[in-house]
Design a protein around this motif. Structure first.
Motif, PDB file in Angstrom:
ATOM      1  N   LYS A  41      34.103  29.159  38.135  1.00 37.26           N
ATOM      2  CA  LYS A  41      34.015  30.585  37.813  1.00 37.26           C
ATOM      3  C   LYS A  41      34.108  31.435  39.080  1.00 37.26           C
ATOM      4  CE  LYS A  41      31.305  30.029  33.569  1.00 37.26           C
ATOM      5  NZ  LYS A  41      29.992  30.217  32.895  1.00 37.26           N
ATOM      6  N   ALA A  42      33.451  30.986  40.132  1.00 39.75           N
ATOM      7  CA  ALA A  42      33.497  31.730  41.394  1.00 39.75           C
ATOM      8  C   ALA A  42      34.918  31.779  41.945  1.00 39.75           C
ATOM      9  CB  ALA A  42      32.555  31.091  42.410  1.00 39.75           C
ATOM     10  N   VAL A  43      35.617  30.652  41.877  1.00 40.79           N
ATOM     11  CA  VAL A  43      36.988  30.593  42.391  1.00 40.79           C
ATOM     12  C   VAL A  43      37.912  31.462  41.549  1.00 40.79           C
ATOM     13  CG1 VAL A  43      38.993  29.088  42.674  1.00 40.79           C
ATOM     14  CG2 VAL A  43      36.746  28.323  43.461  1.00 40.79           C
ATOM     15  N   ILE A  44      37.831  31.321  40.223  1.00 39.94           N
ATOM     16  CA  ILE A  44      38.717  32.066  39.331  1.00 39.94           C
ATOM     17  C   ILE A  44      38.493  33.568  39.447  1.00 39.94           C
ATOM     18  CG2 ILE A  44      39.288  32.516  36.907  1.00 39.94           C
ATOM     19  CD1 ILE A  44      40.404  29.905  38.033  1.00 39.94           C
ATOM     20  N   LYS A  58      33.725  39.046  33.142  1.00 42.46           N
ATOM     21  CA  LYS A  58      34.558  38.419  32.119  1.00 42.46           C
ATOM     22  C   LYS A  58      34.726  36.925  32.379  1.00 42.46           C
ATOM     23  CE  LYS A  58      37.196  42.513  30.809  1.00 42.46           C
ATOM     24  NZ  LYS A  58      38.515  43.182  30.793  1.00 42.46           N
ATOM     25  N   THR A  59      34.798  36.531  33.645  1.00 44.84           N
ATOM     26  CA  THR A  59      34.961  35.122  33.972  1.00 44.84           C
ATOM     27  C   THR A  59      33.725  34.329  33.588  1.00 44.84           C
ATOM     28  OG1 THR A  59      36.449  35.662  35.811  1.00 44.84           O
ATOM     29  CG2 THR A  59      35.450  33.485  35.836  1.00 44.84           C
ATOM     30  N   ARG A  60      32.550  34.915  33.735  1.00 49.94           N
ATOM     31  CA  ARG A  60      31.305  34.234  33.389  1.00 49.94           C
ATOM     32  C   ARG A  60      31.229  33.886  31.902  1.00 49.94           C
ATOM     33  NH1 ARG A  60      27.165  38.177  36.746  1.00 49.94           N
ATOM     34  NH2 ARG A  60      27.519  37.287  38.831  1.00 49.94           N
ATOM     35  N   GLN A  61      31.959  34.625  31.084  1.00 50.19           N
ATOM     36  CA  GLN A  61      31.897  34.430  29.641  1.00 50.19           C
ATOM     37  C   GLN A  61      32.888  33.375  29.137  1.00 50.19           C
ATOM     38  OE1 GLN A  61      32.734  38.408  28.344  1.00 50.19           O
ATOM     39  NE2 GLN A  61      30.701  39.200  28.886  1.00 50.19           N
ATOM     40  N   LYS A  62      33.720  32.853  30.018  1.00 50.98           N
ATOM     41  CA  LYS A  62      34.770  31.931  29.592  1.00 50.98           C
ATOM     42  C   LYS A  62      34.269  30.496  29.525  1.00 50.98           C
ATOM     43  CE  LYS A  62      38.474  34.857  31.330  1.00 50.98           C
ATOM     44  NZ  LYS A  62      39.590  35.018  32.283  1.00 50.98           N
ATOM     45  N   THR A  63      34.872  29.731  28.612  1.00 46.94           N
ATOM     46  CA  THR A  63      34.509  28.322  28.464  1.00 46.94           C
ATOM     47  C   THR A  63      35.131  27.505  29.587  1.00 46.94           C
ATOM     48  OG1 THR A  63      36.455  27.803  27.112  1.00 46.94           O
ATOM     49  CG2 THR A  63      34.482  28.614  25.960  1.00 46.94           C
ATOM     50  N   GLY A  94      37.041  24.956  29.321  1.00 42.73           N
ATOM     51  CA  GLY A  94      38.448  24.694  29.038  1.00 42.73           C
ATOM     52  C   GLY A  94      39.344  25.847  29.438  1.00 42.73           C
ATOM     53  N   THR A  95      38.904  27.065  29.149  1.00 41.98           N
ATOM     54  CA  THR A  95      39.682  28.251  29.525  1.00 41.98           C
ATOM     55  C   THR A  95      39.742  28.398  31.037  1.00 41.98           C
ATOM     56  OG1 THR A  95      39.017  29.377  27.488  1.00 41.98           O
ATOM     57  CG2 THR A  95      39.856  30.755  29.268  1.00 41.98           C
ATOM     58  N   LEU A  96      38.625  28.148  31.692  1.00 35.52           N
ATOM     59  CA  LEU A  96      38.599  28.212  33.157  1.00 35.52           C
ATOM     60  C   LEU A  96      39.571  27.219  33.771  1.00 35.52           C
ATOM     61  CD1 LEU A  96      34.737  28.424  33.678  1.00 35.52           C
ATOM     62  CD2 LEU A  96      36.371  30.244  34.165  1.00 35.52           C
ATOM     63  N   MET A  97      39.590  26.006  33.206  1.00 33.55           N
ATOM     64  CA  MET A  97      40.483  24.974  33.739  1.00 33.55           C
ATOM     65  C   MET A  97      41.944  25.391  33.586  1.00 33.55           C
ATOM     66  SD  MET A  97      40.360  22.111  35.312  1.00 33.55           S
ATOM     67  CE  MET A  97      38.694  21.542  34.950  1.00 33.55           C
ATOM     68  N   SER A  98      42.277  25.982  32.436  1.00 34.60           N
ATOM     69  CA  SER A  98      43.660  26.422  32.209  1.00 34.60           C
ATOM     70  C   SER A  98      44.061  27.518  33.180  1.00 34.60           C
ATOM     71  CB  SER A  98      43.819  26.913  30.763  1.00 34.60           C
ATOM     72  OG  SER A  98      43.628  25.847  29.853  1.00 34.60           O
ATOM     73  N   GLU A  99      43.108  28.346  33.581  1.00 33.27           N
ATOM     74  CA  GLU A  99      43.403  29.391  34.554  1.00 33.27           C
ATOM     75  C   GLU A  99      43.502  28.830  35.966  1.00 33.27           C
ATOM     76  OE1 GLU A  99      41.309  33.052  34.500  1.00 33.27           O
ATOM     77  OE2 GLU A  99      41.056  33.063  32.334  1.00 33.27           O
ATOM     78  N   MET A 100      42.650  27.869  36.274  1.00 34.10           N
ATOM     79  CA  MET A 100      42.649  27.313  37.622  1.00 34.10           C
ATOM     80  C   MET A 100      43.927  26.524  37.909  1.00 34.10           C
ATOM     81  SD  MET A 100      39.781  24.968  39.577  1.00 34.10           S
ATOM     82  CE  MET A 100      40.201  23.391  38.807  1.00 34.10           C
ATOM     83  N   ILE A 101      44.326  25.684  36.929  1.00 36.53           N
ATOM     84  CA  ILE A 101      45.534  24.891  37.099  1.00 36.53           C
ATOM     85  C   ILE A 101      46.736  25.754  36.737  1.00 36.53           C
ATOM     86  CG2 ILE A 101      46.790  22.826  36.388  1.00 36.53           C
ATOM     87  CD1 ILE A 101      44.221  22.186  37.853  1.00 36.53           C
ATOM     88  N   GLY A 102      47.560  26.039  37.702  1.00 41.10           N
ATOM     89  CA  GLY A 102      48.733  26.868  37.460  1.00 41.10           C
ATOM     90  C   GLY A 102      48.595  28.282  37.981  1.00 41.10           C
ATOM     91  N   SER A 103      47.353  28.662  38.363  1.00 42.88           N
ATOM     92  CA  SER A 103      47.140  29.981  38.932  1.00 42.88           C
ATOM     93  C   SER A 103      46.578  29.868  40.347  1.00 42.88           C
ATOM     94  CB  SER A 103      46.183  30.785  38.053  1.00 42.88           C
ATOM     95  OG  SER A 103      45.925  32.054  38.612  1.00 42.88           O
ATOM     96  N   PHE A 104      45.473  29.138  40.487  1.00 43.80           N
ATOM     97  CA  PHE A 104      44.913  28.891  41.817  1.00 43.80           C
ATOM     98  C   PHE A 104      45.514  27.632  42.434  1.00 43.80           C
ATOM     99  CE2 PHE A 104      41.341  26.952  44.348  1.00 43.80           C
ATOM    100  CZ  PHE A 104      41.436  27.823  45.418  1.00 43.80           C
ATOM    101  N   ILE A 105      45.679  26.604  41.613  1.00 38.80           N
ATOM    102  CA  ILE A 105      46.294  25.352  42.056  1.00 38.80           C
ATOM    103  C   ILE A 105      47.674  25.264  41.427  1.00 38.80           C
ATOM    104  CG2 ILE A 105      46.094  22.833  42.046  1.00 38.80           C
ATOM    105  CD1 ILE A 105      43.048  23.288  41.670  1.00 38.80           C
TER     106      ILE A 105
END
Length: 279
Positions: free
Chosen positions: A34-37, A59-64, A66-77
């Protein structure tokens, strides 16, 4: 209490201890995500940027997970060659930050598989652990302990990896902050003076001159072709110039000369610091 009952109680306590450790480690891993995203990407009008950042954190704190992972892979990584560029805004003074880590196709595939599998593992642990393990026997408890130990090892490795990436992002942000607060940027934003000595375009012109110099001078036309091939993102308009000859002149890092050759006028340039040109 029989010896068997004592063994079963001890085995169950060990399972409960490992289960608690695993759940806490997954929560720590999720919080780090969550901190990274919430911090790796930010854009908006300059005067609204703090409110935008705060809203993104909420808004990031409220995400599951699975949603966080989908954002991290392909956006941050991201895989090499798939980096996402910030969108330019021209309607108002704006800020756009985008921190990404790019990996080779093989490394990206490994990272994606390992971290996405953790979502499945965490959901199975939280929602189905008691269904999957018989804690009414010592043998069942031992199998459960092995499962939990493996899960704990996996999430710990992933958390350590993510922490390294997060530290890289923090370091990059510090470098950027130091750069933004530097006298060069102050000169640019306050007085409109372009810091040519730190720009990629100046570096590219020096490199082109080194590669193409005939005697002391390099042909501007050939240098432009050389730069367009190796630095396609560099354009004169990005520096308030209409032509490459204007970039060369405005930078004050080069001498510019126009000569007549083969019946036409051609521009030539050379670095004023000749030591930069020669290998």
């Amino acid at each position: 209490m029989t010896l068997h009952d004592e063994d079963l109680t001890a085995a169950r306590h060990a399972v409960e201890h490992l289960f608690g450790q695993s759940v806490l480690r997954f929560q720590a891993y999720e919080n780090l995500m969550k901190a990274v995203i919430s911090e790796h990407r930010l854009s908006g009008h300059m005067f609204d940027i703090e409110d935008i950042r705060a809203d993104r954190v909420v808004k990031t704190r409220q995400k599951t997970m699975g949603t966080l992972m989908s954002e991290m892979i392909g956006s941050f990584i991201v895989p090499e060659g798939k980096e996402i560029q910030c969108e330019d805004r021209e309607d108002a003074p704006s800020v756009a930050l985008n921190f990404q880590l790019s990996f080779t196709a093989d490394d990206f595939a490994r990272i994606e598989a390992e971290h996405r599998d953790l979502v499945v593992l965490r959901n199975s642990l939280v929602h189905h652990f008691l269904e999957q393990h018989d804690l009414r026997s010592v043998e069942g408890c031992l199998v459960a302990q092995q499962t939990l130990t493996s899960a704990l090892d996996r999430v710990t490795r992933a958390q350590n990896e993510l922490r390294c990436w997060a530290n890289d992002m923090v370091t990059a942000r510090k470098v950027l902050a130091d750069y933004i607060l530097s006298p060069d940027l102050d000169e640019f934003f306050v007085h409109g003076r372009v810091p040519w000595h730190i720009l990629t375009v100046t570096k590219a012109l020096h490199e082109a001159a080194r590669e193409l110099t005939s005697g002391d001078w390099a042909p501007v036309e050939a240098a432009v072709s050389w730069i367009e091939e190796r630095y396609p993102e560099e354009q004169p308009k990005d520096y308030g110039c209409k032509t490459w000859r204007q970039v060369i002149h405005e930078s004050k890092h080069f001498d510019l000369q126009v000569r007549k050759a083969d019946g036409r006028l051609k521009a030539w340039y050379r670095p004023r610091d000749r030591s930069v040109t020669h290998r």
